[in-house]
Design an enzyme around this catalytic site. Structure first.
Site, PDB file in Angstrom:
ATOM      1  N   ASP A 127       0.785  -1.231   0.000  1.00 54.30           N
ATOM      2  CA  ASP A 127       0.000   0.000   0.000  1.00 54.30           C
ATOM      3  C   ASP A 127       0.822   1.291   0.000  1.00 54.30           C
ATOM      4  OD1 ASP A 127      -1.760  -2.073   0.311  1.00 54.30           O
ATOM      5  OD2 ASP A 127      -3.112  -0.995   1.634  1.00 54.30           O
ATOM      6  N   GLU A 162      -4.309  -6.943  13.010  1.00 52.00           N
ATOM      7  CA  GLU A 162      -3.791  -6.783  11.649  1.00 52.00           C
ATOM      8  C   GLU A 162      -2.308  -6.449  11.655  1.00 52.00           C
ATOM      9  OE1 GLU A 162      -4.875  -4.139   7.631  1.00 52.00           O
ATOM     10  OE2 GLU A 162      -5.657  -3.543   9.588  1.00 52.00           O
TER      11      GLU A 162
END
Length: 846
Positions: free
Chosen positions: A581, A816
């Site tokens: 990302d 996460e």
């Protein structure tokens, strides 16, 4: 041939001029003779200029015809290019057995986005599931009704404690002050996938509390096929009976297992789709007075089947509301009543409930614990009971997070003006997060497969074959799968369309490498080698797609597509396709970029292709050649090793002198007294970029030659990588390796004023797993850095495992990502996708 025939019928060419002249003369003589007999005047011969005009006209006709043919061919080819993006690879599907052909996996907890839901592996499956609420906590708009897994529900904990991926599961949900345990067990038999029993048990953790809890057990039709109707069980709780093409005839009964049921009512109605089940229930809530307690209670109205026009519809949604005073529990039994002989029906006793179900569930749990230890040997390694229970929960959440989806993606290519639908298809896949990412992601799934294949290689091969049935004729697989209404409801519109120029790391090669290393003998023994043999041509197409569409400007270089369309608000254009990302790349994207991680992925993939080709008895020379070429350390160093920092990096048009500044905003005089939002921050370049190595950034991308074991054990850069890994000022922390060095210019910097840092310092378990795998590899190879690798491996593994377990015990979740300064979990929860790789770290399985 058409042009030749046209030439023969038209003006003759120069080589046939004498024949044409003779023929013309003969025709003139015959014409003259005929005229004389009829006493009429003979026509005069055509002048030479007429033939010239005829010749020119014919040439123009020929040219016009050719132009029309070229135009038609062009538009035909353009049309062909438009269709390639949504044309399947071929008609020979990888999934050879589906639905009822695999009865033992027909029913399952294949709705990971709900707290508890079951469905079948059928495109038009009936679904069942659970909602619950406390009347004291219910708010307008339905807030307080639990159904879909939502971070905003702020549950103290939820997740599967035991789940074998096929036959049973036990889940614990902490929704203060209540503890809700859900479980199910499947019982094979018959032609329609067999029977099952589910249980919901509620307890109140506050002593002497009289607060009740309302459960809603519902049944809904994914598509309007078949029919369902309400019925009453012996306990007077509303059940259903029905019939569908995929289930035959069946009945579902709700039984009071123990405790006190205060109230029961039901809703039988029509719902437009599965997205709005909670809203439909809420819109039919009614207030009533309980006759026994004289208290106000929430009820459902029963049958609501008449439309505004007076037409009566058949229900496709039935919800049973059961309010109880904890502790209490209900059992839901599903029984297939067709597909059996008369004698079989007479001897069938139905799925077990109450005490018998408890016994069966305990047997399943005990078998899971035994199999878990056989596979991972954590007790043998000296882990405590609580640590082992954590690992069992991590694996169970991965297996319980496997879903079955059916629908059509939305895709686009450079040849299609607008997005077009992909073909409708099923997908059997694990999901990264039940709350935030309850759908399939291509690069996540390769990491999921490492753990799943270690538990049950059959389940993993089933997942792989489903994914590769989504390959188009180009060899492309959409990287994010948003199939069905429930999945679509969770995705912002901007991320729905998938573009066929964009890749994702080909992590399925990681899974295949592990399968080949650990299960090659088992594959042959169980006849599963045929699956890989059928998969091989698709893997070839997939590899070729990467090796052609993602190649760079120079030989042996590669570039992630998808960075081209960035906004002026981004500090550094994101590279979503790389999976990392907002990890910093070159500041100004160009076609000349070189991405070191992608080169390493292709090199690694080529090596796995060569291994697989060898196992299957095919020619492996092409893939070996590619692997050796891309793994050549001297060529790798030439393209990606910075001579200034002696570290691996990307190359591109770059400057570190960028910042976010708020653009100036001119306020009109007439609006001076109004509330005006400040202008957004935009990127400002303080120093012009130049072609260079992006060597001021050091982090995960810099490690890829090491992570994917491209470096030879005696490679000089390996010494520096090991040193930088262990340096607390660079990547090392007490909780794992941070994603970006503290000395990097964009360490923990926001990419826009609204986007917090993501891959800019946080600790990610998937990359840390690759780091452990690489350290384990280099520590076992003879070379000058072997001892350093062993030492760092032991320390890093200890830090990672300890922190993930501690954070789980503290917060109730696997996360996460993890903070590099405090170790605290961050991002979404629960994230038992690749973060569950901690189980393999504990077991030391690489």
């Amino acid at each position: 041939m058409a042009r030749q025939r046209k030439t023969a019928a038209g003006t003759p060419n120069s080589s046939d001029k004498s024949k044409s002249t003779a023929s013309t003369s003969s025709r003139n003589e015959n014409s003259s003779s005929s005229s004389a007999r009829n006493k009429s005047t003979s026509p005069k011969p055509q002048p030479k200029s007429s033939y010239n005009r005829l010749f020119v006209m014919t040439q123009w006709r020929l040219l016009f015809g050719c132009c029309c043919l070229i135009i038609a061919s062009y538009f035909g080819y353009v049309g062909y290019l438009e269709t390639r993006v949504n044309t399947p690879y071929d008609d020979n599907k990888m999934v050879s057995k589906a639905g009822l052909d695999v009865p033992e996996q027909y029913w399952g907890s294949y709705r990971p986005g709900t707290y508890f839901g079951l469905k079948t592996r059928d495109p038009n499956s009936m679904v069942v599931g659970l909602m619950w609420f406390s009347a004291l906590r219910l708010r307008p708009g339905g807030e307080g009704i639990r159904h879909w897994c939502e971070i905003g529900d702020n549950l103290d904990q939820y997740g599967w404690n035991y789940h074998d991926g096929k036959t049973f599961g036990i889940q614990r949900i902490e929704d203060h002050p209540f503890t809700i345990e859900t479980s199910f067990v499947k019982f094979p038999g018959g032609r329609y996938g067999g029977d099952w029993t589910a249980r919901v048990t509620v307890t109140n953790n506050i002593r002497d509390s009289s607060e009740s809890l309302s459960l809603i057990w519902y049944t809904a039709m994914d598509e309007k096929t078949g029919g369902i109707l309400t019925t009453n069980t012996h306990s007077k709780l509303t059940g259903i009976h029905g019939e569908t093409p995929g289930l035959g005839e069946f009945k579902l009964e709700i039984h009071q297992s123990n405790g006190t049921i205060v109230h029961q009512s039901y809703l039988s109605t029509v719902t437009p789709n599965l997205q709005v089940l909670r809203q439909v229930v809420m819109s039919h809530f009614r207030l009533a007075t309980d006759k026994q307690s004289n208290q106000r209670i929430i009820t459902l109205p029963g049958d609501v089947l008449t439309s505004s026009t007076g037409e009566i519809h058949q229900p496709n949604f039935i919800a049973s509301l059961i309010t109880g005073r904890p502790p209490f529990s209900i059992d839901i039994s599903y029984q297939s009543t067709s597909g059996f002989s008369v004698s079989e029906l007479e001897t069938r006793s139905g799925p077990p409930i109450k005490e018998k179900y408890t016994e069966v569930l305990e047997t399943k749990r005990s078998q899971f614990v035994k199999t878990f230890e056989e596979n991972f040997k954590l007790k043998e390694k000296g882990y405590s009971e609580s640590d082992i229970h954590f690992a069992q929960s991590a694996l169970s959440n991965m297996l319980g997070g496997i879903g079955y989806f059916y629908g059509s993606s939305r895709v686009q290519s450079i040849h299609t003006k607008d997005p077009v639908p992909y073909w409708r298809a099923p997908l059997y896949t694990a999901v990264p997060s039940r709350s935030f990412f309850p759908r399939g992601f291509l690069w996540d799934e390769g990491f999921h497969g490492l753990l799943i294949s270690s538990w049950d290689v059959g389940i993993e091969l089933d997942i792989i074959t489903h994914w590769f049935d989504l390959m188009n004729v180009e060899g492309w697989i959409p990287r994010e799968q948003i199939l069905g209404m429930e999945a679509l409801a969770k995705v912002p519109e901007e991320f729905v369309t998938q573009r066929n120029t964009n890749a994702n790391p080909p992590t399925f090669f990681l899974t295949l490498k592990m399968i080949l290393n650990k299960h090659s003998h088992g594959l042959m023994a169980k006849g599963r080698l045929g699956i890989l043999d059928r998969l091989y041509p698709r893997l070839q197409a997939w590899f070729t797609w990467y090796n052609t569409t993602q190649k760079g400007y120079l030989p042996g270089t590669y570039r992630w597509r998808g960075r081209e369309n960035f906004s002026a608000n981004e500090l550094n254009p994101k590279t979503l396709t790389s999976g990392l990302d907002d990890y910093p790349r070159s500041s100004h994207p160009t076609d000349d970029e070189r991405h070191v991680d992608l080169r390493c992925w292709v090199a690694f993939a080529a090596g796995v292709m060569a291994d697989l080709a060898h196992l299957l008895g095919r020619d492996d020379s092409k893939y070996l050649e590619t692997h050796y070429y891309l793994s050549d350390n001297s060529l790798l160093n030439e393209m990606h090793l910075s001579p200034y920092t002696d570290t691996y990096s990307d190359w591109g048009l770059h400057t570190d002198a960028v910042t976010l500044k708020r653009s100036q905003q001119i306020t009109p005089i007439s609006a001076s007294n109004q509330n005006i939002e400040p202008a957004q921050k935009i990127r400002v370049t303080l120093k012009p970029p130049e072609p260079r190595f992006v060597d001021s950034t050091f982090g995960y991308v810099s490690l890829f030659p090491f992570l994917l074991e491209i470096l030879t054990p005696d490679a000089q850069p390996l010494a520096k990588i090991l040193k930088q890994i262990r340096d607390p000022k660079i990547l090392w922390s007490d909780y794992g390796l941070r994603s970006l060095s503290k000395s990097s210019p964009l360490y923990m910097k926001r990419n826009t004023e609204h986007d917090p840092p993501y891959w800019r310092g946080q600790i990610w378990m998937n990359i840390n797993y690759l780091a452990l795998k690489a350290l384990h590899h280099y520590g076992s190879q003879p070379g000058p850095y072997s001892e350093d690798a062993k030492r760092i491996y032991i320390e890093l593994r200890h830090n990672l495992v300890k922190n993930v377990i501690n954070q789980y015990k503290r917060s109730g979740y696997i996360w996460e990502q993890y903070n590099d300064s405090t170790g605290e979990g961050s991002g979404c929860k629960p994230f038992t996708g690749w973060s569950a790789l901690v189980v393999l770290m504990m077991a030391e399985q690489y």
